[in-house]
Design an enzyme around this catalytic site. Structure first.
Site, PDB file in Angstrom:
ATOM      1  N   LYS A   1      -6.595 141.801  37.573  1.00  0.00           N
ATOM      2  CA  LYS A   1      -7.603 141.557  36.543  1.00  0.00           C
ATOM      3  C   LYS A   1      -8.536 140.447  37.031  1.00  0.00           C
ATOM      4  O   LYS A   1      -8.129 139.299  37.159  1.00  0.00           O
ATOM      5  CB  LYS A   1      -6.941 141.113  35.241  1.00  0.00           C
ATOM      6  CG  LYS A   1      -7.934 141.068  34.088  1.00  0.00           C
ATOM      7  CD  LYS A   1      -7.551 140.079  33.012  1.00  0.00           C
ATOM      8  CE  LYS A   1      -7.882 138.662  33.369  1.00  0.00           C
ATOM      9  NZ  LYS A   1      -9.320 138.386  33.522  1.00  0.00           N
TER      10      LYS A   1
ATOM     11  N   GLY B   1      -6.589 129.975  39.164  1.00  0.00           N
ATOM     12  CA  GLY B   1      -7.519 129.583  38.107  1.00  0.00           C
ATOM     13  C   GLY B   1      -7.271 128.144  37.705  1.00  0.00           C
ATOM     14  O   GLY B   1      -6.747 127.345  38.493  1.00  0.00           O
ATOM     15  N   SER B   2      -7.603 127.819  36.478  1.00  0.00           N
ATOM     16  CA  SER B   2      -7.525 126.421  36.048  1.00  0.00           C
ATOM     17  C   SER B   2      -6.086 126.029  35.696  1.00  0.00           C
ATOM     18  O   SER B   2      -5.251 126.887  35.375  1.00  0.00           O
ATOM     19  CB  SER B   2      -8.418 126.220  34.822  1.00  0.00           C
ATOM     20  OG  SER B   2      -7.933 127.003  33.756  1.00  0.00           O
ATOM     21  N   THR B   3      -5.834 124.734  35.720  1.00  0.00           N
ATOM     22  CA  THR B   3      -4.505 124.216  35.383  1.00  0.00           C
ATOM     23  C   THR B   3      -4.162 124.542  33.926  1.00  0.00           C
ATOM     24  O   THR B   3      -3.026 124.913  33.615  1.00  0.00           O
ATOM     25  CB  THR B   3      -4.459 122.701  35.645  1.00  0.00           C
ATOM     26  OG1 THR B   3      -4.654 122.510  37.058  1.00  0.00           O
ATOM     27  CG2 THR B   3      -3.142 122.090  35.241  1.00  0.00           C
ATOM     28  N   ALA B   4      -5.169 124.458  33.047  1.00  0.00           N
ATOM     29  CA  ALA B   4      -4.907 124.729  31.626  1.00  0.00           C
ATOM     30  C   ALA B   4      -4.402 126.158  31.443  1.00  0.00           C
ATOM     31  O   ALA B   4      -3.405 126.394  30.744  1.00  0.00           O
ATOM     32  CB  ALA B   4      -6.188 124.510  30.817  1.00  0.00           C
ATOM     33  N   THR B   5      -5.065 127.124  32.091  1.00  0.00           N
ATOM     34  CA  THR B   5      -4.619 128.513  31.948  1.00  0.00           C
ATOM     35  C   THR B   5      -3.291 128.710  32.669  1.00  0.00           C
ATOM     36  O   THR B   5      -2.419 129.456  32.185  1.00  0.00           O
ATOM     37  CB  THR B   5      -5.684 129.494  32.494  1.00  0.00           C
ATOM     38  OG1 THR B   5      -6.942 129.156  31.932  1.00  0.00           O
ATOM     39  CG2 THR B   5      -5.355 130.923  32.144  1.00  0.00           C
ATOM     40  N   GLY B   6      -3.126 128.043  33.814  1.00  0.00           N
ATOM     41  CA  GLY B   6      -1.860 128.156  34.565  1.00  0.00           C
ATOM     42  C   GLY B   6      -0.660 127.784  33.699  1.00  0.00           C
ATOM     43  O   GLY B   6       0.388 128.441  33.751  1.00  0.00           O
TER      44      GLY B   6
ATOM     45  N   GLU C   1      -2.015 128.999  41.667  1.00  0.00           N
ATOM     46  CA  GLU C   1      -2.951 128.228  42.490  1.00  0.00           C
ATOM     47  C   GLU C   1      -3.978 127.648  41.531  1.00  0.00           C
ATOM     48  O   GLU C   1      -4.812 128.379  40.993  1.00  0.00           O
ATOM     49  CB  GLU C   1      -3.639 129.132  43.527  1.00  0.00           C
ATOM     50  CG  GLU C   1      -2.702 129.740  44.549  1.00  0.00           C
ATOM     51  CD  GLU C   1      -2.168 128.729  45.548  1.00  0.00           C
ATOM     52  OE1 GLU C   1      -2.521 127.537  45.474  1.00  0.00           O
ATOM     53  OE2 GLU C   1      -1.352 129.124  46.391  1.00  0.00           O
TER      54      GLU C   1
ATOM     55  N   CYS D   1     -11.804 124.985  44.589  1.00  0.00           N
ATOM     56  CA  CYS D   1     -10.611 124.210  44.237  1.00  0.00           C
ATOM     57  C   CYS D   1     -10.373 123.083  45.217  1.00  0.00           C
ATOM     58  O   CYS D   1      -9.991 121.984  44.829  1.00  0.00           O
ATOM     59  CB  CYS D   1      -9.394 125.138  44.164  1.00  0.00           C
ATOM     60  SG  CYS D   1      -9.119 126.089  45.661  1.00  0.00           S
TER      61      CYS D   1
ATOM     62  N   GLU E   1     -12.056 116.966  37.506  1.00  0.00           N
ATOM     63  CA  GLU E   1     -12.518 117.953  38.485  1.00  0.00           C
ATOM     64  C   GLU E   1     -13.873 118.471  38.001  1.00  0.00           C
ATOM     65  O   GLU E   1     -13.924 119.234  37.028  1.00  0.00           O
ATOM     66  CB  GLU E   1     -11.513 119.118  38.549  1.00  0.00           C
ATOM     67  CG  GLU E   1     -11.933 120.210  39.493  1.00  0.00           C
ATOM     68  CD  GLU E   1     -11.050 121.473  39.438  1.00  0.00           C
ATOM     69  OE1 GLU E   1     -10.690 121.918  38.343  1.00  0.00           O
ATOM     70  OE2 GLU E   1     -10.754 122.016  40.512  1.00  0.00           O
TER      71      GLU E   1
HETATM   72  P1  NAD Z   1      -9.631 130.141  34.313  1.00  0.00           P
HETATM   73  O1  NAD Z   1      -8.262 129.578  34.249  1.00  0.00           O
HETATM   74  O2  NAD Z   1     -10.537 129.927  33.183  1.00  0.00           O
HETATM   75  O3  NAD Z   1      -9.577 131.717  34.537  1.00  0.00           O
HETATM   76  C1  NAD Z   1      -8.864 132.304  35.606  1.00  0.00           C
HETATM   77  C2  NAD Z   1      -8.413 133.693  35.216  1.00  0.00           C
HETATM   78  O4  NAD Z   1      -7.449 133.591  34.165  1.00  0.00           O
HETATM   79  C3  NAD Z   1      -9.514 134.604  34.701  1.00  0.00           C
HETATM   80  O5  NAD Z   1      -9.336 135.890  35.250  1.00  0.00           O
HETATM   81  C4  NAD Z   1      -9.276 134.613  33.197  1.00  0.00           C
HETATM   82  O6  NAD Z   1      -9.744 135.770  32.558  1.00  0.00           O
HETATM   83  C5  NAD Z   1      -7.767 134.528  33.140  1.00  0.00           C
HETATM   84  N1  NAD Z   1      -7.209 134.023  31.876  1.00  0.00           N
HETATM   85  C6  NAD Z   1      -7.798 133.259  30.940  1.00  0.00           C
HETATM   86  N2  NAD Z   1      -6.936 132.973  29.933  1.00  0.00           N
HETATM   87  C7  NAD Z   1      -5.764 133.560  30.264  1.00  0.00           C
HETATM   88  C8  NAD Z   1      -4.468 133.606  29.664  1.00  0.00           C
HETATM   89  N3  NAD Z   1      -4.216 132.987  28.502  1.00  0.00           N
HETATM   90  N4  NAD Z   1      -3.486 134.285  30.299  1.00  0.00           N
HETATM   91  C9  NAD Z   1      -3.718 134.875  31.487  1.00  0.00           C
HETATM   92  N5  NAD Z   1      -4.925 134.882  32.102  1.00  0.00           N
HETATM   93  C10 NAD Z   1      -5.932 134.233  31.502  1.00  0.00           C
HETATM   94  O7  NAD Z   1     -10.218 129.570  35.691  1.00  0.00           O
HETATM   95  P2  NAD Z   1     -11.695 129.759  36.281  1.00  0.00           P
HETATM   96  O8  NAD Z   1     -12.609 128.923  35.445  1.00  0.00           O
HETATM   97  O9  NAD Z   1     -11.974 131.203  36.461  1.00  0.00           O
HETATM   98  O10 NAD Z   1     -11.544 129.120  37.729  1.00  0.00           O
HETATM   99  C11 NAD Z   1     -11.798 127.782  38.002  1.00  0.00           C
HETATM  100  C12 NAD Z   1     -10.526 127.019  38.221  1.00  0.00           C
HETATM  101  O11 NAD Z   1      -9.739 127.679  39.220  1.00  0.00           O
HETATM  102  C13 NAD Z   1     -10.726 125.610  38.747  1.00  0.00           C
HETATM  103  O12 NAD Z   1      -9.889 124.699  38.078  1.00  0.00           O
HETATM  104  C14 NAD Z   1     -10.322 125.701  40.223  1.00  0.00           C
HETATM  105  O13 NAD Z   1      -9.919 124.480  40.768  1.00  0.00           O
HETATM  106  C15 NAD Z   1      -9.248 126.714  40.154  1.00  0.00           C
HETATM  107  N6  NAD Z   1      -9.070 127.364  41.453  1.00  0.00           N
HETATM  108  C16 NAD Z   1      -7.932 127.109  42.162  1.00  0.00           C
HETATM  109  C17 NAD Z   1      -7.754 127.660  43.420  1.00  0.00           C
HETATM  110  C18 NAD Z   1      -6.517 127.384  44.217  1.00  0.00           C
HETATM  111  O14 NAD Z   1      -6.250 128.119  45.162  1.00  0.00           O
HETATM  112  N7  NAD Z   1      -5.737 126.376  43.900  1.00  0.00           N
HETATM  113  C19 NAD Z   1      -8.731 128.487  43.951  1.00  0.00           C
HETATM  114  C20 NAD Z   1      -9.879 128.731  43.199  1.00  0.00           C
HETATM  115  C21 NAD Z   1     -10.032 128.178  41.944  1.00  0.00           C
END
Ligand code: NAD
Length: 483
Positions: free
Chosen positions: A182, A233-238, A255, A289, A387
């Site tokens: 996704k 993605g973001s730490t909050a979503t992680g 990640e 990131c 960040e």
């Molecule tokens: P995000 O967390 O907003 O979204 C990432 C993905 O998660 C999207 O596909 C989104 O639709 C999905 N998502 C949203 N809510 C969800 C939920 N409740 N359950 C499951 N999936 C959900 O992040 P973003 O804004 O797309 O990306 C930016 C962030 O990603 C930054 O913090 C960046 O540092 C981080 N990032 C990390 C790495 C790494 O390898 N460590 C690489 C790239 C980006």
């Protein structure tokens, strides 16, 4: 900055973008708009996959798993190699799409991302995870094997949608799993496109792509028939992924975000590293990131360093990524642009010294943010602690190495960091004390197929790439055979 960015269009946008489910290219009942961040014009409508379509994709992946997981490793490797060939054949379209939906400059960052991703798929296919014999005695043989998990759910962000997506696809399929991916709703087109390409070479159901909202991501993390979530993605979503994955005890790789520090020691050949550090911080307009987000420079060279850095930064062109003159594209979406407006306002309100940039011109169409340097803000400032994920960088002076190590490690993030010194051994000593998943000395942003990459602390769990990254798509299985 270019005055008014052009609205770029390209034939590839006439392509019908479809979900890939069970080998079929499908529409959804609804669509959502995809924007070009250089103009905020709608460039396409992506299918908004429904909950039922996500279920269908998981069911197709589960059916495909039965045969796919039992194929000989070499056969799967051949499929993955053929996928790399098929991607290569559509490389130009992928690059154009990436610039149009993500914003990054076509001739540099977008080309680099797509080429790196295809290289990754091709090279990963050459890796193996052989069964290891750990005991062979008169009584018995003990073997350790790595067996596939089942259906893997991949959830990807909008900053490097092609590279970070294919980083997951290649090792996942090679190790015998099938996948439902996704993409971020901000950048669905490239993933839908590489999914469609996959259907021309892979058996049905091995790779499924379902675009849609965040709710689909949530559904994946709770899905009983998904064995693992590979999330970037973001730490909050992680954190949410981890919480909702616990119900089905999913394997989870996260990640996440970072607030990477670069530390320039007093003996560094600082003039020669200004361009490298500039791109390490501002590449992809800071939406990275592992971008350098805090640049600590020894106070004996700090003033000269800032001057040279600003001089170099001033020469860079922010604009539409389709324009060959552009070095730095727009911010990918208005949500992130809004966060930057807030952060810039905070820098202004606090009266920090800003030798370059500092004001976002909201009258320009598109999410353009000027290259901005903040000279020695306090350690407690938001621009140092958060960040930013945009083209703004604090360059902070320090006096004492022990003190700077403490400041670097005080961050709740632990993704990566770098140390710059004329004395390699001294640089390595400092680097070893950084609490991050990756550290570089006198180089930065080197990645490799065999180099594991992952964050410590709030920057993630587990790794991608390398032997360890392959293992994360498997369960360890121990065999004991009596003789
Ligand atoms: P995000 O967390 O907003 O979204 C990432 C993905 O998660 C999207 O596909 C989104 O639709 C999905 N998502 C949203 N809510 C969800 C939920 N409740 N359950 C499951 N999936 C959900 O992040 P973003 O804004 O797309 O990306 C930016 C962030 O990603 C930054 O913090 C960046 O540092 C981080 N990032 C990390 C790495 C790494 O390898 N460590 C690489 C790239 C980006």
């Amino acid at each position: 900055m270019n005055a008014i960015p052009k609205t770029a269009t390209h034939d590839i946008l006439d392509h019908p973008f479809k979900l890939s489910i069970g080998g079929q290219l499908l529409d959804a009942d609804a669509t959502f708009e995809v924007y070009n961040p250089a103009s905020n014009a709608v460039i396409a409508h992506a299918p908004e996959g429904s909950a039922a379509q996500l279920d269908a994709a998981v069911a197709a992946a589960a059916r495909a798993f039965k045969d796919w997981s039992r194929l000989p490793w070499e056969t799967r490797a051949d499929y993955v190699t053929r996928y790399a060939d098929a991607l290569e054949a559509r490389k130009d379209d992928l690059i154009t799409l990436l610039t149009l939906e993500q914003g990054k400059p076509r001739h540099t960052m977008a080309t680099g991302e797509v080429e790196a991703a295809i290289y990754w798929v091709r090279e990963v296919a050459k890796r193996t995870l052989p069964v290891e014999t750990i005991e062979d005695t008169a009584e018995h043989v003990v073997e350790v094997a790595h067996v596939p998990l089942g259906v893997v759910g991949a959830i990807t962000p909008w900053n490097f949608p092609v590279l970070l997506g294919l980083w997951k696809v290649a090792p996942c399929l090679l190790t015998g799993n099938t996948m439902v991916l996704k993409p971020s709703p901000y950048t669905p087109l490239t993933s839908l496109f590489f999914g469609e390409i996959a259907q021309s070479v892979l058996p049905p159901g091995v790779l499924n792509i379902v675009s849609g909202g965040n709710d689909l991501g949530q559904q994946m993390t709770e899905h009983a028939d998904i064995a693992k979530i590979s999330f970037t993605g973001s730490t909050a979503t992680g954190k949410r992924v981890m919480a909702s994955g616990s119900g089905t005890l999913k394997r989870i790789t996260l990640e996440l975000g970072g607030n990477d520090a670069a530390v320039v020691l007093d003996d560094a050949d600082w003039k020669s590293i200004v361009p490298t550090l500039f791109w390490a911080a501002f590449g992809n307009s800071g939406q990275w990131c592992i971008a350098v987000k805090r640049l600590y420079v020894h106070s004996s060279i700090h003033a000269q360093f800032v001057e040279a850095f600003v001089e170099y930064a001033r020469q860079q062109v922010v604009g539409d990524g389709m324009d060959p003159a552009t070095n730095l594209g727009p911010i990918q979406n208005t949500m992130q642009y809004g966060k930057l407006l807030d952060l810039f306002a905070d820098v202004k309100k606090n009266g920090y010294k800003v030798p370059l940039g500092g004001t976002i011109d909201e009258s320009i169409p598109g999410n353009f943010v000027p290259v901005t340097i903040v000279d020695n803000p306090p350690e407690s400032s938001r621009i140092v602690q958060e960040e930013p994920f945009g083209p703004i960088l604090p360059i902070i002076a320090f006096d004492d190495v022990e003190e700077v190590i403490e400041r670097v490690n005080a961050s709740p993030f632990g993704l990566a960091g770098s140390v710059w010194s004329g004395d390699r051994a001294r640089g390595i000593e400092v680097a070893k004390r950084m609490e991050t998943g990756t550290v570089w000395v006198n180089e930065i942003h080197i990645h490799g197929i065999d180099i594991p990459f992952g964050g410590h602390k709030l920057s993630g769990m587990g790794v991608e790439n390398g032997h360890e990254g392959l293992c994360e798509f498997t369960n360890t299985k121990t065999y004991m055979f009596s003789k």
